[in-house]
Structures are given as C-alpha cells and as structure tokens.
Scaffold this motif. Structure first.
Motif, PDB file in Angstrom:
ATOM      1  N   PHE A  78       0.794  -1.180   0.151  1.00  0.00           N
ATOM      2  CA  PHE A  78       0.047  -0.059  -0.179  1.00  0.00           C
ATOM      3  C   PHE A  78       1.076   1.261  -0.073  1.00  0.00           C
ATOM      4  N   ILE A  79       0.418   2.210  -0.561  1.00  0.00           N
ATOM      5  CA  ILE A  79       1.146   3.480  -0.632  1.00  0.00           C
ATOM      6  C   ILE A  79       0.424   4.603   0.347  1.00  0.00           C
ATOM      7  N   ALA A  80       1.292   4.968   1.219  1.00  0.00           N
ATOM      8  CA  ALA A  80       0.732   5.602   2.615  1.00  0.00           C
ATOM      9  C   ALA A  80       1.878   6.771   2.493  1.00  0.00           C
ATOM     10  N   ASP A  81       1.526   7.710   3.530  1.00  0.00           N
ATOM     11  CA  ASP A  81       2.598   8.762   4.208  1.00  0.00           C
ATOM     12  C   ASP A  81       3.917   8.063   4.406  1.00  0.00           C
ATOM     13  N   PRO A  82       4.916   8.634   4.273  1.00  0.00           N
ATOM     14  CA  PRO A  82       5.217   9.754   3.580  1.00  0.00           C
ATOM     15  C   PRO A  82       5.148   9.829   2.025  1.00  0.00           C
ATOM     16  N   ILE A  83       4.414  10.951   1.319  1.00  0.00           N
ATOM     17  CA  ILE A  83       4.325  10.643  -0.160  1.00  0.00           C
ATOM     18  C   ILE A  83       4.646  12.131  -0.555  1.00  0.00           C
ATOM     19  N   CYS A  84       4.926  12.154  -2.015  1.00  0.00           N
ATOM     20  CA  CYS A  84       5.000  13.573  -2.596  1.00  0.00           C
ATOM     21  C   CYS A  84       3.442  14.172  -2.770  1.00  0.00           C
ATOM     22  N   THR A  85       3.633  15.342  -2.377  1.00  0.00           N
ATOM     23  CA  THR A  85       2.050  16.030  -2.286  1.00  0.00           C
ATOM     24  C   THR A  85       1.571  16.154  -3.762  1.00  0.00           C
ATOM     25  N   VAL A  86       2.367  15.955  -4.553  1.00  0.00           N
ATOM     26  CA  VAL A  86       1.929  16.322  -6.026  1.00  0.00           C
ATOM     27  C   VAL A  86       1.577  15.105  -6.877  1.00  0.00           C
ATOM     28  N   THR A  87       2.622  14.272  -6.804  1.00  0.00           N
ATOM     29  CA  THR A  87       2.525  13.148  -7.496  1.00  0.00           C
ATOM     30  C   THR A  87       2.162  11.737  -6.859  1.00  0.00           C
ATOM     31  N   GLY A  88       2.090  11.852  -5.773  1.00  0.00           N
ATOM     32  CA  GLY A  88       1.671  10.787  -4.678  1.00  0.00           C
ATOM     33  C   GLY A  88       2.715   9.625  -4.558  1.00  0.00           C
ATOM     34  N   THR A  89       4.095   9.733  -5.216  1.00  0.00           N
ATOM     35  CA  THR A  89       4.987   9.021  -4.978  1.00  0.00           C
ATOM     36  C   THR A  89       5.604   8.579  -3.599  1.00  0.00           C
ATOM     37  N   PRO A  90       5.516   7.619  -3.178  1.00  0.00           N
ATOM     38  CA  PRO A  90       6.151   7.413  -1.745  1.00  0.00           C
ATOM     39  C   PRO A  90       7.637   7.630  -1.642  1.00  0.00           C
TER      40      PRO A  90
ATOM     41  N   GLN B 143      10.951   6.975   0.833  1.00  0.00           N
ATOM     42  CA  GLN B 143      11.286   6.089   1.735  1.00  0.00           C
ATOM     43  C   GLN B 143      11.937   6.433   3.107  1.00  0.00           C
ATOM     44  N   HIS B 144      11.901   7.912   3.247  1.00  0.00           N
ATOM     45  CA  HIS B 144      12.173   8.747   4.713  1.00  0.00           C
ATOM     46  C   HIS B 144      11.153   9.747   4.636  1.00  0.00           C
ATOM     47  N   ASP B 145      10.858  10.103   5.735  1.00  0.00           N
ATOM     48  CA  ASP B 145       9.916  11.379   5.973  1.00  0.00           C
ATOM     49  C   ASP B 145      10.555  12.591   6.226  1.00  0.00           C
ATOM     50  N   PHE B 146      10.430  13.454   5.289  1.00  0.00           N
ATOM     51  CA  PHE B 146      11.085  14.814   5.153  1.00  0.00           C
ATOM     52  C   PHE B 146      10.267  15.859   5.596  1.00  0.00           C
ATOM     53  N   GLY B 147       8.915  15.413   6.319  1.00  0.00           N
ATOM     54  CA  GLY B 147       8.185  16.520   6.597  1.00  0.00           C
ATOM     55  C   GLY B 147       6.821  16.676   5.798  1.00  0.00           C
ATOM     56  N   ASP B 148       5.975  17.689   6.283  1.00  0.00           N
ATOM     57  CA  ASP B 148       4.794  17.780   5.507  1.00  0.00           C
ATOM     58  C   ASP B 148       4.979  18.617   4.158  1.00  0.00           C
ATOM     59  N   ASP B 149       4.044  18.187   3.059  1.00  0.00           N
ATOM     60  CA  ASP B 149       4.050  19.296   1.925  1.00  0.00           C
ATOM     61  C   ASP B 149       5.571  19.040   1.077  1.00  0.00           C
ATOM     62  N   MET B 150       6.199  17.737   1.179  1.00  0.00           N
ATOM     63  CA  MET B 150       7.375  17.679   0.435  1.00  0.00           C
ATOM     64  C   MET B 150       6.896  17.266  -1.103  1.00  0.00           C
TER      65      MET B 150
END
Length: 255
Positions: free
Chosen positions: A44-56, A58-65
């Motif tokens: 499943f694709i879940a956070d963290p993801i790119c806010t535009v493309t939805g690409t997952p 591998q690390h959480d870089f913060g909100d709205d990345m």
C-alpha cells in the motif's frame, strides 16, 4: 418464515459459491478480501508521499514535500494518488480486471482507491474515467477504468460522467514503449466531445484509471479536459509503477 428462507438461500449460496481470495481464490472468511498470504504481498502507498505526484518516499522529510520527479517533469494535473504499488498481487488484479473479463473485481479495488484518494474525492465535482477507443471497447465489452470510476462516484455521492471524455483515435498498447514513445502514442488522442463541455466546464474533475505508469496517458487525458474547460484535474489510480522503490509495506489504519 421469510427470514428462514433468506437464511437458507444464503447458506446454499455459500456452499455453491464460497467466498474466495480476490487473488489466489483460496477460501476466505468474507467476500472481497485477500487471504493472509496474498495480503502480505500487497504494498500500500501511504505517507510519506509527494504531495503532487503521490510517489512514496522512503524517508519522512516533513509535510508538503515535493519529489524531484514533480519538479523535473511537471504534469498538467494538480495532484495524483494511487492505492498500491504496481507489483505482484496488485499487478495480477489489474490484469484480471483489464484482460480477464472480471469486472466484478472493480468494487473491491475501488474501495482501496477511495481510501488512498479520500481528499481528492471529497474535493471533486465530477468523476471521469480514462476512455477506451470504441474498437477496443467492443472487443473487451467494458472499460475497466469506467468500472472503477463508477464505484468511486457512487460511494462518494459524486456525478459520474463517462461520456465527458472520448478517445478519438486508436492507440497502440503502451506496454513495452519508452516514455517518449508513450507520449507520442497518446498525443491528441482524447477530447471533450461537442455538447459535453457542460459536464466539466469550470468544475473540479477527478480522472480515474487503473494504473499510473509514466503518466503519458493521464497527461494527455488531463490536457483534453483542461481544453474542455475543466477548472483543474486530480488523478486517482488503483496502482502506481514506482521503479526501484524498496520501501516496506505500509498499512494505514484505514485498511
């Protein structure tokens, strides 16, 4: 007496048509589910993801990345989301829906899409599927993207407009083509037909397809909707091809 008949009918149906795993068809406890082995192979694709493309990520870089892909290759749509990575069991489900004459898979796949794209669904005015050319539709007898879109629209209480976008010329299958070949293959292949502009004009459109591969088909379809007057377009697919992604399976609580 009526309740007894209904219970007996359900019992007979469960014996003749037992509930089976959507993927491997072993027996499961409830219809529309996967067995534990197949469930463990869904990514499943879940956070963290790119806010535009939805690409997952591998690390959480913060909100709205935003991903490097979104910056280097801007797309005409506003946001894209997908439920699962396009590999293993997910790929098998897509192939069975698309080529295996199994439209009954669409309701279960659409429910995963609804969870992944809940915000997009809540903010859209109309749901439009990526269309098939009429020749392919006649051969296949249904459009898998329309089956998914119909369920999403029904569950979300949103207008479903399958005629708002048409494929005006046949295209080659995208499988095996390079990114540039894919873009050339679908360039100018879609349009909002005369008389149907009212379905999308000034509205927020949710464009639905089964798979996001390179984005060529979705990009061409989005441009046609924007030319037809859509205010903006979001994209929702069942699966997403993410080359070289080595992340672990994430299971949001909603699943």
């Amino acid at each position: 007496m009526q309740n007894a008949v209904q219970k007996a009918s359900r019992l007979v149906a469960s014996i003749l048509f037992p509930d089976t795993c959507l993927a491997c068809r072993t027996h499961v406890a409830a219809r529309g589910t996967l067995c534990p082995e197949c469930w463990g192979q869904i990514h499943f694709i879940a956070d963290p993801i790119c806010t535009v493309t939805g690409t997952p990520f591998q690390h959480d870089f913060g909100d709205d990345m935003v991903s490097a892909e979104a910056l280097a290759n801007p797309q005409p749509w506003r946001r894209a989301r997908a439920a699962v990575l396009h590999d293993g069991i997910a790929r098998q489900l897509v192939q069975r829906l698309k080529y295996g004459d199994q439209p009954e898979l669409a309701p279960w796949m659409a429910r995963w899409m609804l969870r992944a794209g809940r915000l997009l669904v809540e903010e859209c005015d109309v749901v439009v599927p990526v269309p098939l050319h009429k020749r392919r539709y006649l051969a296949r007898r249904y459009n898998q993207s329309a089956e998914l879109a119909r369920m999403i629209a029904a569950e979300g209480g949103i207008a479903f407009e399958p005629a708002a976008l048409v494929r005006i010329r046949p295209t080659r299958r995208q499988v095996g083509l390079t990114a540039k070949q894919r873009q050339a293959n679908v360039r100018g292949a879609f349009r909002v037909p005369p008389g149907h502009e009212i379905a999308v004009c000034g509205r927020s459109v949710l464009l639905v397809d089964d798979v996001y591969t390179t984005g060529a088909t979705l990009g061409a379809a989005t441009r046609a909707l924007l030319r037809g007057g859509a205010a903006h377009v979001d994209v929702l697919t069942f699966s997403r091809v993410v080359p070289h992604f080595a992340g672990v399976t994430r299971r949001p609580a909603a699943y």
